[in-house]
Design an enzyme around this catalytic site. Structure first.
Site, PDB file in Angstrom:
ATOM      1  CE  LYS A 187      -1.727   1.678   4.021  1.00 15.33           C
ATOM      2  NZ  LYS A 187      -1.416   3.111   4.185  1.00 15.33           N
ATOM      3  CG  ASN A 188       2.448   2.650   3.586  1.00 21.10           C
ATOM      4  OD1 ASN A 188       1.262   2.934   3.394  1.00 21.10           O
ATOM      5  ND2 ASN A 188       2.964   2.473   4.792  1.00 21.10           N
ATOM      6  NE  ARG A 238      -1.653  12.906   8.468  1.00 20.18           N
ATOM      7  CZ  ARG A 238      -0.472  13.348   8.082  1.00 20.18           C
ATOM      8  NH1 ARG A 238       0.321  12.575   7.384  1.00 20.18           N
ATOM      9  NH2 ARG A 238      -0.087  14.562   8.400  1.00 20.18           N
ATOM     10  CG  ASP A 259      -3.506  10.067  11.894  1.00 20.06           C
ATOM     11  OD1 ASP A 259      -2.882  10.181  12.970  1.00 20.06           O
ATOM     12  OD2 ASP A 259      -3.039   9.553  10.886  1.00 20.06           O
ATOM     13  CG  ASP A 266       3.067   1.221   9.517  1.00 21.11           C
ATOM     14  OD1 ASP A 266       2.693   2.074  10.345  1.00 21.11           O
ATOM     15  OD2 ASP A 266       3.226   1.489   8.313  1.00 21.11           O
TER      16      ASP A 266
HETATM   17  C1  UD1 Z   1       4.658   6.689   6.545  1.00 21.81           C
HETATM   18  C2  UD1 Z   1       3.696   5.526   6.385  1.00 21.81           C
HETATM   19  C3  UD1 Z   1       3.206   5.031   7.746  1.00 21.81           C
HETATM   20  C4  UD1 Z   1       4.411   4.705   8.615  1.00 21.81           C
HETATM   21  C5  UD1 Z   1       5.378   5.881   8.681  1.00 21.81           C
HETATM   22  C6  UD1 Z   1       6.659   5.587   9.425  1.00 21.81           C
HETATM   23  C7  UD1 Z   1       2.568   5.939   4.299  1.00 21.81           C
HETATM   24  C8  UD1 Z   1       1.304   6.277   3.603  1.00 21.81           C
HETATM   25  N1  UD1 Z   1       2.531   5.969   5.623  1.00 21.81           N
HETATM   26  O1  UD1 Z   1       3.928   7.759   7.155  1.00 21.81           O
HETATM   27  O2  UD1 Z   1       2.409   3.865   7.538  1.00 21.81           O
HETATM   28  O3  UD1 Z   1       3.950   4.399   9.915  1.00 21.81           O
HETATM   29  O4  UD1 Z   1       5.752   6.291   7.349  1.00 21.81           O
HETATM   30  O5  UD1 Z   1       7.296   4.506   8.864  1.00 21.81           O
HETATM   31  O6  UD1 Z   1       3.570   5.622   3.683  1.00 21.81           O
HETATM   32  N2  UD1 Z   1       7.185  14.229  11.094  1.00 21.81           N
HETATM   33  C9  UD1 Z   1       7.317  15.540  11.433  1.00 21.81           C
HETATM   34  N3  UD1 Z   1       7.260  16.480  10.434  1.00 21.81           N
HETATM   35  C10 UD1 Z   1       7.106  16.138   9.126  1.00 21.81           C
HETATM   36  C11 UD1 Z   1       6.963  14.779   8.791  1.00 21.81           C
HETATM   37  C12 UD1 Z   1       7.007  13.834   9.802  1.00 21.81           C
HETATM   38  O7  UD1 Z   1       7.471  15.896  12.585  1.00 21.81           O
HETATM   39  O8  UD1 Z   1       7.075  17.015   8.273  1.00 21.81           O
HETATM   40  C13 UD1 Z   1       7.255  13.202  12.162  1.00 21.81           C
HETATM   41  C14 UD1 Z   1       5.933  12.427  12.297  1.00 21.81           C
HETATM   42  O9  UD1 Z   1       5.033  13.112  13.117  1.00 21.81           O
HETATM   43  C15 UD1 Z   1       6.415  11.142  12.922  1.00 21.81           C
HETATM   44  C16 UD1 Z   1       7.775  10.929  12.256  1.00 21.81           C
HETATM   45  O10 UD1 Z   1       8.181  12.197  11.768  1.00 21.81           O
HETATM   46  O11 UD1 Z   1       6.600  11.303  14.301  1.00 21.81           O
HETATM   47  C17 UD1 Z   1       7.751   9.924  11.116  1.00 21.81           C
HETATM   48  O12 UD1 Z   1       6.776  10.289  10.168  1.00 21.81           O
HETATM   49  P1  UD1 Z   1       6.918   9.913   8.634  1.00 21.81           P
HETATM   50  O13 UD1 Z   1       8.084   9.012   8.427  1.00 21.81           O
HETATM   51  O14 UD1 Z   1       6.871  11.169   7.842  1.00 21.81           O
HETATM   52  O15 UD1 Z   1       5.586   9.074   8.373  1.00 21.81           O
HETATM   53  P2  UD1 Z   1       4.560   9.226   7.186  1.00 21.81           P
HETATM   54  O16 UD1 Z   1       5.281   9.464   5.902  1.00 21.81           O
HETATM   55  O17 UD1 Z   1       3.473  10.146   7.570  1.00 21.81           O
END
Ligand code: UD1
Length: 447
Positions: free
Chosen positions: A50-51, A124, A148, A336
């Site tokens: 999915k991701n 998102r 979320d 995850d």
């Molecule tokens: C993606 C995955 C999700 C997985 C996560 C971590 C998808 C659709 N989702 O989510 O299933 O759990 O990676 O492996 O691929 N953060 C910030 N600022 C930002 C971006 C992130 O503070 O601009 C923080 C987030 O709040 C979190 C951490 O960084 O604490 C990791 O987030 P991130 O790796 O960006 O996860 P997603 O891409 O949202």
């Protein structure tokens, strides 16, 4: 040893090829009912990630043309991303193919660089259209995603990185208005290896002028998959799968076909499931090299996992022993996987401490597991899980995709019947979780 990605497949013969019905973006599933007690035995095949699929779909926005994506899971989130692409002006449909249908995306020469709130608020991950829209159109209007069930999900790192490439942002009525008539390559150091920020910056940098270096980039297999597709489209990315991505900007890109990597999170769900019930299964398509840390942990718990040419062979005794599980960016234990590991630890011998280092708010489902008799104490980002002999089936609620699947996993080993409500969350990320489990022996029904 690792198994290869599924091979690129051709469409089935013209006589049977054709457009297939779109899976609904509104899941018809409300409850998953599990009657515990049956071990898992047999062979299943894991679907596409999915991701990865969602980001490959977003990547198609970078160039006009027709894209054939193979091994895309037919899940709600893909249907929602299809809606986002359609609202931007693309045509998206499924076409029959063997063994699973292909997703065909047609991207026109003119697109509307807008991702509307009605879709972004439903999922998102759609924020990853920001980078490609900006790179292709020089502007983008994308609704700001809210928080979320994991807690706040900021996008400051996405915006800072795109800003360093030359984008400017305005927040207007809940939308980010981004503009960058010209993106210029530069060195970007991420303060955390965010998956989404790496992807958004990457998809903007491929069309930026000059060279971009992303340091402390996320190394998840889904990002390496995205790099592979972008390179097929004409991008110049070196370092895929490492913490330093070097991108030589292209002046133009073109459409391409691609096969999505297998879903390591889906595979992990079945590994945890057989860990709970005991049994012997083969997970076709699963890649050991994408989940080596999880396999190591499960091995320490008493499972035997052995990779072969096309997947994983797994043997689980009736009761495992507890271990500690900290979540970390790849190649650490994925956040995850954590809900399944907590469900598993709820019935293993001993005490396991789970430390959630990525999403502070990701313990909501623990209250549901407690309703099933689990002995779990949480404190900020730690959960102390003391295994009990047997959980007791109960009505519980899914708060998100993985939490819902974890409750199903817990129910497989529980005494009596567990009804997981709000199961539409599960359908966002799993294609036929109930059907695949039933084929391995458990009693799971959908209503
Ligand atoms: C993606 C995955 C999700 C997985 C996560 C971590 C998808 C659709 N989702 O989510 O299933 O759990 O990676 O492996 O691929 N953060 C910030 N600022 C930002 C971006 C992130 O503070 O601009 C923080 C987030 O709040 C979190 C951490 O960084 O604490 C990791 O987030 P991130 O790796 O960006 O996860 P997603 O891409 O949202």
């Amino acid at each position: 040893m690792s198994s290869p990605n599924p091979p690129e497949r051709r469409p089935v013969a013209a006589a049977t090829a054709g457009h297939l019905d779109e899976p609904s973006s509104e899941s018809p599933i409300s409850n998953l009912t599990v009657v515990g007690g049956n071990p898992l035995n047999g062979t299943m095949r894991v679907g596409g990630a999915k991701n990865s699929a969602l980001k490959l779909m977003a990547a198609s926005l970078l160039a006009e043309g027709t894209y054939r994506l193979c091994n895309v899971p037919r899940i709600t989130d893909v249907a929602l991303m299809s809606e986002v692409l359609r609202s931007i002006g693309c045509t998206v449909h499924w076409e029959a193919s063997d063994p699973v249908p292909d997703l065909i995306i047609e991207v026109p020469s003119e697109i509307e660089p807008v991702a509307p709130y009605e879709l972004v608020e439903k999922f998102r991950a759609s924020i990853v259209v920001l980078g490609p829209l900006l790179a292709r159109c020089g502007e983008a209007r994308v609704a700001l995603p809210g928080g979320d069930d994991f807690g706040p999900r900021p996008i400051d790192m996405h915006m800072r990185g795109l800003g360093e490439l030359g984008a400017v942002f305005e927040n207007v009525h809940g939308y980010i208005h981004a503009s960058a008539p010209k993106l210029r390559g530069t060195r970007i150091l991420l303060e955390f290896p965010s998956v989404g920020a790496t992807e958004n910056i990457l998809m903007a940098a491929v069309l930026a002028e000059g060279t971009t270096v992303i340091d402390n980039a996320a190394r998840e297999p889904e990002i390496a998959d995205l790099c592979e597709m972008l390179n097929k489209m004409g991008a110049g990315i070196v370092g895929a799968g490492s913490a330093t991505l070097t991108i030589t900007g292209a002046t133009e890109m073109h459409s391409s076909d691609h096969t999505v990597i297998p879903d390591r999170v889906e595979a992990a769900t079945y590994l945890a499931a057989v860990g709970v019930t005991g049994g012997e299964i083969t997970i076709r398509g699963a890649r050991h090299d994408h989940m080596a840390m999880l396999c190591q942990k499960l091995g320490e718990m008493g499972m035997r996992i052995s990779p072969d040419a096309d997947g994983l062979w797994v043997l689980a005794p009736t009761r495992l022993r507890s271990v500690d599980c900290p979540t970390l960016p790849y190649p650490g234990l994925a956040t995850d996987f954590m809900p399944f590991l907590v469900a598993l630890l709820a019935t293993t011998e001993g005490v396991g401490i789970v430390t959630e280092n990525l999403f502070a708010g990701r313990f909501k489902y623990v209250d549901e597991l407690r309703r099933m008799g689990a002995d779990i104490r949480t404190d900020t980002h730690h959960a102390v899980v003391r295994g009990v002999d047997r959980l007791s089936g109960a009505p519980v609620k899914a708060h998100d995709i993985r939490a819902g699947a974890a409750l199903v996993v817990a129910g497989l080993g529980a005494e009596g019947s567990t009804v997981v409500s709000d199961a539409h969350h599960v359908a966002r990320g799993y294609e036929d979780l109930a059907g695949k489990l039933v084929a391995l022996g458990p009693d799971v029904t959908v209503s």
